[in-house]
Write a protein that holds these residues in place. Structure first.
Motif, mmCIF file in Angstrom:
data_model
loop_
_atom_site.group_PDB
_atom_site.id
_atom_site.type_symbol
_atom_site.label_atom_id
_atom_site.label_comp_id
_atom_site.label_asym_id
_atom_site.label_seq_id
_atom_site.Cartn_x
_atom_site.Cartn_y
_atom_site.Cartn_z
ATOM 1 N N TRP A 99 34.916 40.674 36.051
ATOM 2 C CA TRP A 99 34.166 39.416 35.997
ATOM 3 C C TRP A 99 35.160 38.280 35.902
ATOM 4 C CZ3 TRP A 99 29.277 39.724 37.194
ATOM 5 C CH2 TRP A 99 28.586 40.898 36.930
ATOM 6 N N ILE A 100 34.940 37.231 36.673
ATOM 7 C CA ILE A 100 35.841 36.073 36.660
ATOM 8 C C ILE A 100 35.013 34.798 36.603
ATOM 9 C CG2 ILE A 100 37.692 37.278 37.870
ATOM 10 C CD1 ILE A 100 36.851 35.845 40.431
ATOM 11 N N GLY A 101 35.674 33.703 36.285
ATOM 12 C CA GLY A 101 35.006 32.416 36.215
ATOM 13 C C GLY A 101 34.783 31.823 37.604
ATOM 14 N N PRO A 102 33.898 30.827 37.696
ATOM 15 C CA PRO A 102 33.587 30.245 39.001
ATOM 16 C C PRO A 102 34.776 29.529 39.656
ATOM 17 C CG PRO A 102 32.499 29.029 37.233
ATOM 18 C CD PRO A 102 33.109 30.245 36.620
ATOM 19 N N TYR A 103 35.630 28.898 38.859
ATOM 20 C CA TYR A 103 36.766 28.170 39.441
ATOM 21 C C TYR A 103 37.803 29.132 40.008
ATOM 22 C CZ TYR A 103 34.465 24.437 36.957
ATOM 23 O OH TYR A 103 33.519 23.560 36.494
ATOM 24 N N GLU A 104 38.030 30.230 39.286
ATOM 25 C CA GLU A 104 38.972 31.227 39.770
ATOM 26 C C GLU A 104 38.422 31.915 41.023
ATOM 27 O OE1 GLU A 104 37.937 30.924 36.629
ATOM 28 O OE2 GLU A 104 39.759 30.423 35.511
ATOM 29 N N ALA A 105 37.102 32.177 41.018
ATOM 30 C CA ALA A 105 36.465 32.791 42.193
ATOM 31 C C ALA A 105 36.616 31.883 43.414
ATOM 32 C CB ALA A 105 34.990 33.065 41.915
ATOM 33 N N GLU A 106 36.393 30.596 43.211
ATOM 34 C CA GLU A 106 36.540 29.642 44.311
ATOM 35 C C GLU A 106 37.991 29.592 44.796
ATOM 36 O OE1 GLU A 106 36.652 24.932 44.411
ATOM 37 O OE2 GLU A 106 34.612 25.682 44.095
ATOM 38 N N SER A 107 38.921 29.599 43.860
ATOM 39 C CA SER A 107 40.332 29.540 44.212
ATOM 40 C C SER A 107 40.764 30.770 45.007
ATOM 41 C CB SER A 107 41.175 29.408 42.939
ATOM 42 O OG SER A 107 42.535 29.302 43.256
ATOM 43 N N ILE A 108 40.308 31.946 44.582
ATOM 44 C CA ILE A 108 40.639 33.182 45.299
ATOM 45 C C ILE A 108 40.027 33.150 46.697
ATOM 46 C CG2 ILE A 108 40.245 35.680 45.354
ATOM 47 C CD1 ILE A 108 40.398 35.569 42.229
ATOM 48 N N THR A 109 38.762 32.735 46.784
ATOM 49 C CA THR A 109 38.060 32.703 48.070
ATOM 50 C C THR A 109 38.719 31.731 49.041
ATOM 51 O OG1 THR A 109 35.997 33.294 46.977
ATOM 52 C CG2 THR A 109 35.818 32.329 49.166
ATOM 53 N N ILE A 110 39.103 30.560 48.565
ATOM 54 C CA ILE A 110 39.776 29.575 49.417
ATOM 55 C C ILE A 110 41.052 30.167 50.009
ATOM 56 C CG2 ILE A 110 41.146 27.434 49.312
ATOM 57 C CD1 ILE A 110 38.938 26.297 47.477
ATOM 58 N N ALA A 111 41.828 30.857 49.171
ATOM 59 C CA ALA A 111 43.080 31.450 49.656
ATOM 60 C C ALA A 111 42.818 32.611 50.611
ATOM 61 C CB ALA A 111 43.934 31.908 48.482
ATOM 62 N N LEU A 112 41.829 33.462 50.293
ATOM 63 C CA LEU A 112 41.519 34.592 51.168
ATOM 64 C C LEU A 112 41.063 34.135 52.547
ATOM 65 C CD1 LEU A 112 39.616 37.051 48.780
ATOM 66 C CD2 LEU A 112 41.864 37.414 49.836
#
Length: 195
Positions: free
Chosen positions: A37-50
């Motif tokens: 489980w991760i926070g929304p900001y980290e999820a967004e950051s990972i998704t942007i990079a992916l």
């Protein structure tokens, strides 16, 4: 220390009902997954990079990678090394000259850096054994338990209770869909260990 096993980010998922995020790490050459489980900001950051989305200004994770590089360092890998209670623990492994430095880090932040720096993601074998899920084997085990109707004693009641949320979630996830930042089926609100 436990052996480290390489994983890749399979997908980042979102619950439709409570907007919780989960990152699914998949063991390389295996069908074993580690949900975190991760926070929304980290999820967004990972998704942007992916998804290699271009942004006008650097995000915090971009800034950290640039800072490491400007200080003549190099991010070698990121590690998920422990699970204590409901909290995953990780390291950034940075080469600074002749020295290798291990920096304590939340796995969500480590993953956001790994996708930007294109470095390996390693997970402790002990963590994978405790929290990893193998869909076919775990589903077969569930079916066997249901068909025999026997009340077997759990290996670790606390661990089984803690991981049941992930198992419920993964039973409703289509792992062959190709991943991405997709809505996930309805699930219970889990504790958010990284916040």
């Amino acid at each position: 220390m436990s052996e480290l096993i390489e994983v890749v980010i399979d997908s980042v998922r979102i619950s439709l009902t409570n907007q919780q995020r989960i990152v699914l790490l998949r063991e390389v050459n295996q069908e074993r997954y580690l949900p975190i489980w991760i926070g929304p900001y980290e999820a967004e950051s990972i998704t942007i990079a992916l998804q290699e989305i271009e942004i006008a200004r650097p995000q915090t994770h971009d800034l950290l990678v640039r800072t490491i590089n400007q200080m003549m360092g190099r991010l070698l890998r990121v590690e998920v090394v422990a699970l204590k209670g409901d909290v995953f623990y990780g390291n950034l492994v940075v080469q600074l000259g002749e020295e290798t430095v291990f920096i304590d880090s939340r796995p969500s932040d480590s993953l956001a850096l790994a996708v930007r720096a294109h470095v390996p993601i390693l997970v402790s074998q002990a963590v994978l054994e405790l929290a990893g899920i193998t869909p076919e084997r775990d589903m077969r085990s569930s079916l066997d338990e249901d068909s025999t109707q026997e009340a077997a004693a759990p290996d670790s009641g606390e661990a089984k209770k803690r991981l049941s949320i992930f198992e419920d979630f993964l039973q409703n996830v289509d792992l062959d869909s190709g991943g991405g930042d997709e809505p996930a089926p309805d699930m219970q609100t889990p504790p958010n260990p990284e916040e």
